[in-house]
Design an enzyme around this catalytic site. Structure first.
Site, mmCIF file in Angstrom:
data_model
loop_
_atom_site.group_PDB
_atom_site.id
_atom_site.type_symbol
_atom_site.label_atom_id
_atom_site.label_comp_id
_atom_site.label_asym_id
_atom_site.label_seq_id
_atom_site.Cartn_x
_atom_site.Cartn_y
_atom_site.Cartn_z
ATOM 1 C CB CYS A 31 -0.685 0.208 1.242
ATOM 2 S SG CYS A 31 -1.565 -1.452 1.624
ATOM 3 C CE1 TYR A 170 -2.909 -10.537 -0.045
ATOM 4 C CE2 TYR A 170 -4.969 -9.488 0.226
ATOM 5 C CZ TYR A 170 -3.743 -9.566 0.681
ATOM 6 O OH TYR A 170 -3.508 -8.949 1.864
ATOM 7 C CG HIS A 173 -1.463 -10.057 4.619
ATOM 8 N ND1 HIS A 173 -0.947 -9.419 3.372
ATOM 9 C CD2 HIS A 173 -0.088 -10.063 4.964
ATOM 10 C CE1 HIS A 173 0.287 -9.386 3.210
ATOM 11 N NE2 HIS A 173 0.799 -9.757 4.201
ATOM 12 C CG ASP A 266 4.052 -10.000 5.436
ATOM 13 O OD1 ASP A 266 5.187 -10.503 5.160
ATOM 14 O OD2 ASP A 266 3.187 -9.846 4.517
#
Ligand code: ADP
Ligand code: SF4
Length: 708
Positions: A31, A170, A173, A266
């Site tokens: 991001c 994806y 997370h 992460d």
């Protein structure tokens, strides 16, 4: 310069399905708070990474449908054909410099609140929406699943038509829908998508197959998958289902992009992780698949990267933060300039941009987020427009960054630092528990300064106003810049107390500066004129830390004091300890560590008074009070700028002309105390804008307008 042959392996091409990365440097999706709202800024930033040598440059998460959108957080958006134009800017910028462009398309199920679209959230099961939203997702029907598959397929087709080379599925997370389907924690289904692992992996398998069928002839299909969750009920681990999923889908995608979860693990900060920290969890993947594997671990050292490849841990060196701190990391290694890498310090200020809905920023790289709107390039800076010379007073983050950047422009700069070493607060704080990597802020700048013959710097050089004028005269430096920093206050003034606290001197009040044992020479300009307190006092007995700062300082002071044998109670007016560190993904880790260390935490209390050897606390509601009897209190409240020199020099303005002085400025904490990132940024901004024509009232950067 020619690159070191030991690093040749990093520059080997890697085939990813039908496309080939020119080398092993892979900017994984991250991001940046730019995305669909600031598409030109997004394109410029990613384009610069391609220019800096990355083989693959990825987007951030890109939403595929309004039934899963992140507003007000700014990510990418590919809901329909109307969004293609914005993303094409990024693809073109990346292709211009020979890198592959990757897109992380995603549907996030119950993880996204749909605050803008107002569509009901859909999820694997009827579970609550993430983030304390007062709403619940409805359990998806088979028809909903078919719709998500079709939206994903359409997004993949559009991505291919835009020109992307790699399309993601994806599942990481704990954010993405296929991960929720996999997770025993979330999946309570009784149909063919629930129950056994074979059933729970079904959606993930289908999305990869759909993507391959749709665009696999032209695009590499990457699967981003969390192989190990570090916490949480019924978590997936590398020993069980994480491994089994990789075994089940081993040869299906063209690339495995693997990591640990959640995001706070992460992207663990340097306080909680070392370079290469994910290896114990992700190393098995290459044993299970023949497809290339990319992974992350805050890699900044080429030796570590080579070792990852040679030992068969990874095929591609994944990076988000190291690529933010230095977009030219690969190019520097390639050109034999590995010593010039601006290494990530692991502070997670970059993550705070996304978390607080503002464009990305970075402690090490002041140009990030400013590539388009201010036209700042991480490796280029305009040449000097005059032969002006400057005297920089203070060699902390702001002073060193300004001196380095002014020096690179070609100006003559002299830095005078009062202490025995450069670095100011960066140096002091880097001696606190867990913050040693912060010294990289200093190391990088000092190493660059050594290459600049037009910059000279001195330690042990505390200057007063008269000396500054005299010195400026001798140096023919017409411009004086004060970068003298700030000091922590002792009187309690901060967010919760606007006036000094009632205090009868019966309990010793210390500041973080005392605990850090300020540099040998204490600048006279410090507003707190008290002599440096005996930090050792606080190392014994019971110590209370009062945290009205809410960032990291109180917690690292607590760690230091506990290590020194103190019993520590941390009092904060906030609802949780170190509340702002939620934005650096550290809050839970900090709280866990403090509790493990036996620190007593008292939330939602502020100091009422310190009298008769007692500290009286008051609940923030103003109702109850209670008392502590510590031997000392460390006040982590506001900081006061060391600005007395600035006012003293202005009081002597009549002497400026005789001394040949034209301007006196102040930058960094000396003007407005803030983060180290802010001090670096202000130092950099000063250097960029120095000698330029100043248009009063002009907006200082380009804006991106919505077309009307
Ligand atoms: P910033 O983050 O704004 O760079 P720092 O506190 O890190 O602020 O750095 C300020 C530096 O300025 C410190 O190293 C301090 O020793 C130095 N300094 C403060 N006053 C003087 C002075 N009068 N002469 C020279 N150096 C000074
Ligand atoms: Fe690294 Fe900190 Fe920059 Fe993020 S903000 S890239 S963690 S130096």
């Amino acid at each position: 310069m020619r690159r070191d042959p030991r690093y040749d392996i990093l520059f080997e091409p890697v085939k990813i399905g039908p496309v080939t990365s020119r080398n092993r440097f892979y900017q994984v999706p991250h991001c940046n708070g730019l995305g669909h709202v600031y598409p030109r800024a997004e394109a410029r930033q990613r384009g610069i990474k391609a220019e800096g040598g990355w083989g693959v440059v990825s987007t951030q998460e890109v939403e595929i449908h309004p039934s899963s959108e992140w507003s007000p957080y700014i990510e990418g958006r590919l809901w329909d054909a109307g969004d293609m134009k914005r993303l094409r800017l990024m693809v073109d910028a990346v292709h211009e410099h020979g890198a592959l462009a990757a897109i992380e398309i995603t549907h996030n199920g119950h993880a996204s609140g749909n605050r803008y679209s107002r569509l009901p959230a859909m999820g694997v099961s009827g579970i609550m929406v993430d983030g304390y939203e007062p709403s619940q997702a409805y359990a998806m029907t088979r028809r909903d699943i078919a719709k998500v598959r079709e939206w994903h397929r359409q997004a993949a087709l559009r991505a291919r038509d835009i020109g992307f080379d790699i399309v993601y599925v994806y599942a990481a997370h704990d954010l993405a829908l296929p991960f929720h389907f996999l997770s025993r924690r979330h999946n309570q289904r009784t149909d063919e998508y629930g129950g056994s692992l074979e059933n729970r992996v079904r959606l993930l398998r289908e999305l990869v197959q759909d993507s391959k069928a749709a665009v696999g002839d032209r695009c590499g299909i990457a699967l981003r998958f969390t192989v190990h969750e570090m916490a949480g009920e019924d978590r997936i681990t590398a020993q069980d289902e994480g491994r089994e999923v990789v075994q089940m889908l081993a040869e299906l995608p063209d690339l495995w992009d693997v990591n640990v979860s959640d995001w706070s693990y992460d992207s663990a900060s340097a306080r909680f992780s070392e370079e290469g920290f994910q290896e114990p969890y992700t190393a098995f993947v290459k044993q299970v698949t023949n497809k290339p594997v990319v992974g992350v671990g805050r890699f900044t050292s080429p030796e570590t990267m080579v070792s990852q490849i040679e030992r068969g841990v990874l095929d591609l060196i994944g990076a988000a933060r190291p690529s933010i701190a230095d977009p030219f990391l690969p190019a520097k290694i390639e050109r034999g300039r590995a010593d010039d890498i601006r290494e990530c310090i692991g502070c997670n200020i970059c993550a705070s941009g996304d978390m607080t809905v503002r464009p990305i920023r970075c402690t090490q790289n002041p140009t990030v987020g400013e590539e388009y709107r201010r036209d700042w390039h991480p490796q280029k800076i305009a040449a000097a427009t005059s032969d002006a010379a400057l005297l920089m007073v203070g060699g902390g983050a702001a002073g060193l960054e300004a001196a380095m950047s002014l020096g690179q422009r070609g100006y003559r700069v002299t830095v005078a630092e009062a202490a025995a070493q450069f670095g100011g607060r960066v140096w002091r704080e880097s001696n606190l528990p867990g913050l040693s990597s912060w010294r990289r802020v200093l190391d990088y700048r000092l190493a660059q300064l050594q290459k600049l013959p037009n910059v000279q710097s001195f330690t042990h050089s505390e200057l007063e106003a008269e000396q500054i004028l005299q010195f400026a005269n001798e140096l023919q430096a017409a411009h004086i810049v004060l970068a003298t920093g700030a000091k922590w206050t002792r009187d309690g003034v901060g967010r919760s107390h606007h006036k000094p606290l009632p205090h009868d001197d019966s309990v010793r009040l210390l500041t973080p500066d005392d605990i850090m044992r300020a540099p040998t020479s204490t600048p006279k300009s410090v507003a707190d004129a008290k002599p440096a307190a005996d930090g050792a006092l606080a190392m014994r007995g019971e110590v209370m830390i009062y945290d009205d700062d809410h960032y990291y300082m109180a917690s690292v002071i607590a760690e230091k004091l506990v290590a020194g044998g103190a019993q520590v109670t941390l009092v904060t007016p906030a609802a949780e300890v170190a509340v702002w560190t939620r934005n650096t993904l550290e809050q839970e880790h900090i709280e866990n560590r403090l509790r493990e260390l036996g620190v007593t935490i008292i939330e939602r209390h502020k100091i009422h008074q310190v009298r008769a050897k007692q500290v009286t606390l008051q609940h923030v509601s103003g109702k109850q009070t209670c008392a502590l009897t510590p031997a000392a209190v460390v006040m982590v409240t506001a900081r006061r700028p060391c600005e007395s020199l600035y006012w003293a020099l202005h009081a002597q303005q009549s002497q400026w002309a005789t001394a040949g002085v034209q301007s006196v400025s102040r930058i960094g904490d000396c003007l407005a105390p803030g983060t180290i990132a802010a001090a670096v940024y202000e130092g950099h901004r000063f250097a960029r804008e120095f000698d330029g024509a100043v248009e009063v009232d002009a907006v200082p950067f380009k804006r991106e307008y919505v077309e009307v």
